[in-house]
Design an enzyme around this catalytic site. Sequence first.
Site, PDB file in Angstrom:
ATOM      1  CE1 TYR A  36      14.025  10.438  13.763  1.00 15.00           C
ATOM      2  CE2 TYR A  36      13.647   8.082  13.511  1.00 15.00           C
ATOM      3  CZ  TYR A  36      13.261   9.213  13.819  1.00 15.00           C
ATOM      4  OH  TYR A  36      11.883   9.539  14.226  1.00 15.00           O
TER       5      TYR A  36
ATOM      6  NE  ARG B  87      12.042  10.054   5.639  1.00 15.32           N
ATOM      7  CZ  ARG B  87      10.977   9.088   6.213  1.00 15.32           C
ATOM      8  NH1 ARG B  87       9.624   9.511   6.190  1.00 15.32           N
ATOM      9  NH2 ARG B  87      11.059   8.091   6.834  1.00 15.32           N
TER      10      ARG B  87
ATOM     11  NE  ARG C 201      26.547  22.118  25.064  1.00 11.76           N
ATOM     12  CZ  ARG C 201      26.191  23.235  25.445  1.00 11.76           C
ATOM     13  NH1 ARG C 201      26.954  24.256  25.856  1.00 11.76           N
ATOM     14  NH2 ARG C 201      24.875  23.405  25.315  1.00 11.76           N
TER      15      ARG C 201
ATOM     16  CG  HIS D  82      24.693  26.533  20.715  1.00  7.10           C
ATOM     17  ND1 HIS D  82      25.433  26.658  22.143  1.00  7.10           N
ATOM     18  CD2 HIS D  82      23.560  26.101  21.340  1.00  7.10           C
ATOM     19  CE1 HIS D  82      24.667  26.337  23.289  1.00  7.10           C
ATOM     20  NE2 HIS D  82      23.598  25.966  22.634  1.00  7.10           N
TER      21      HIS D  82
ATOM     22  CE  LYS E 242      12.315   8.533  10.467  1.00  3.98           C
ATOM     23  NZ  LYS E 242      11.129   8.842  11.234  1.00  3.98           N
TER      24      LYS E 242
ATOM     25  CD  GLU F  99       4.235  14.364  11.663  1.00  6.36           C
ATOM     26  OE1 GLU F  99       4.095  13.257  10.582  1.00  6.36           O
ATOM     27  OE2 GLU F  99       4.925  15.201  11.832  1.00  6.36           O
TER      28      GLU F  99
ATOM     29  CG  LEU G 118       8.809  12.440   8.196  1.00  3.75           C
ATOM     30  CD1 LEU G 118      10.295  13.228   8.131  1.00  3.75           C
ATOM     31  CD2 LEU G 118       9.279  11.020   9.100  1.00  3.75           C
TER      32      LEU G 118
HETATM   33  N1  PDD Z   1       8.633   7.326  12.772  1.00  2.00           N
HETATM   34  N2  PDD Z   1       5.867  11.318  11.183  1.00  2.00           N
HETATM   35  C1  PDD Z   1       6.792  11.055  12.135  1.00  2.00           C
HETATM   36  C2  PDD Z   1       6.988  12.164  13.235  1.00  2.00           C
HETATM   37  C3  PDD Z   1       7.627   9.856  12.423  1.00  2.00           C
HETATM   38  O1  PDD Z   1       8.334   9.677  13.258  1.00  2.00           O
HETATM   39  C4  PDD Z   1       7.307   8.706  11.410  1.00  2.00           C
HETATM   40  C5  PDD Z   1       8.190   7.492  11.650  1.00  2.00           C
HETATM   41  C6  PDD Z   1       6.372   8.934  10.510  1.00  2.00           C
HETATM   42  C7  PDD Z   1       6.268   7.900   9.390  1.00  2.00           C
HETATM   43  O2  PDD Z   1       7.280   7.906   8.611  1.00  2.00           O
HETATM   44  P1  PDD Z   1       7.717   6.396   7.893  1.00  2.00           P
HETATM   45  O3  PDD Z   1       6.261   6.012   7.109  1.00  2.00           O
HETATM   46  O4  PDD Z   1       8.531   7.124   6.691  1.00  2.00           O
HETATM   47  O5  PDD Z   1       7.980   5.433   8.712  1.00  2.00           O
HETATM   48  C8  PDD Z   1       5.680  10.226  10.371  1.00  2.00           C
HETATM   49  C9  PDD Z   1       9.647   5.977  12.832  1.00  2.00           C
HETATM   50  C10 PDD Z   1       9.233   4.864  12.465  1.00  2.00           C
HETATM   51  C11 PDD Z   1      10.426   6.138  14.123  1.00  2.00           C
HETATM   52  O6  PDD Z   1      10.579   7.247  14.651  1.00  2.00           O
HETATM   53  O7  PDD Z   1      10.398   5.187  14.783  1.00  2.00           O
END
Ligand code: PDD
Length: 285
Positions: free
Chosen positions: A33, A52, A100, A102, A149, A182, A207
């Site tokens: 996403y 990304r 389904r 895996h 992501k 993070e 990330l």
């Molecule tokens: N999240 N680290 C994680 C684990 C995140 O889920 C996000 C962003 C970031 C920051 O990434 P960016 O600056 O590209 O938004 C770092 C989004 C906003 C969410 O899951 O809603």
Amino acid sequence: MSRIAYVNGQYRDMRDAGVNIEDRGYQFSDGVYEVCEIRGGKIVDMPRHLARLQRSLHELRIAMPMPQAALEVVIHETVRRNRVTYGIVYLQITRGVARRDHAFPTKPVKPAVVVTARGLNYQKNQETAARGIGVITIPENRWPRVDIKSVSLLPNVLAKQQARDNGAYEAWFVDGEGHVTEGSSSNAWIVTKDGRVVTRSAESGILAGVTRAVLTELLAALQIRLEERPFTPAEAYEAAEAFVTASSQIVMPVVRIDGRPIGTGTPGAITTRLREEFHRFSNFS
Ligand code: PDD
């Protein structure tokens, strides 16, 4: 006004929109996403988000479901149909629908695409930033591929809830070496007493945030020194300032970590400036 979602080629009223129960996103969280900020009705830094996205898809061996230009049209159209001027657009691509099992489907399936857009309360966001937020630290328990992501966010969901249960807004993961990685949905930063801005390198454990990347350009322009290195919660407690970055909140001041006030216990001067000037280096489309 009812909300509209783009689902696999159609714009649908959200009340009627749905996906197949054998979508692998639903059964295995087998998908990725992106979240982009919407400002003045425009998408902030869409090229970086889509780059990304392409990378995340590639890492999971999911095909890009449509050319990037077509995806951009869908994103703009979803924002337009929902009449969002300030808020976020959410884009999700999953491997698709299959019985389904895996392992990947043996016959090629079409990846499923969903795009939604939602208005946020700008004033409320500004008020939160003026107060600053609290953060707790918790042990890192995610898989090592947090550079992807992926919609597989259970540890992040539990971390965020733990923060809420403790009267905080965000949780920072701390890895086995005692370093902050993070936040559950944001990148983590501190500012030292002599004005250096510190965040972990995007090489591991985090990330690679789009907001993080844009902010490094702003820091260079403002001639503020950036140190990309790990830091511990103990160093953060003693920092002059702290903040988190994410597309949904840009630069958000952190005023408390594990119940300890950071600096003066109010949003710091550097953090506030970075928040104010952030969009100087953003792309709007
Ligand atoms: N999240 N680290 C994680 C684990 C995140 O889920 C996000 C962003 C970031 C920051 O990434 P960016 O600056 O590209 O938004 C770092 C989004 C906003 C969410 O899951 O809603």
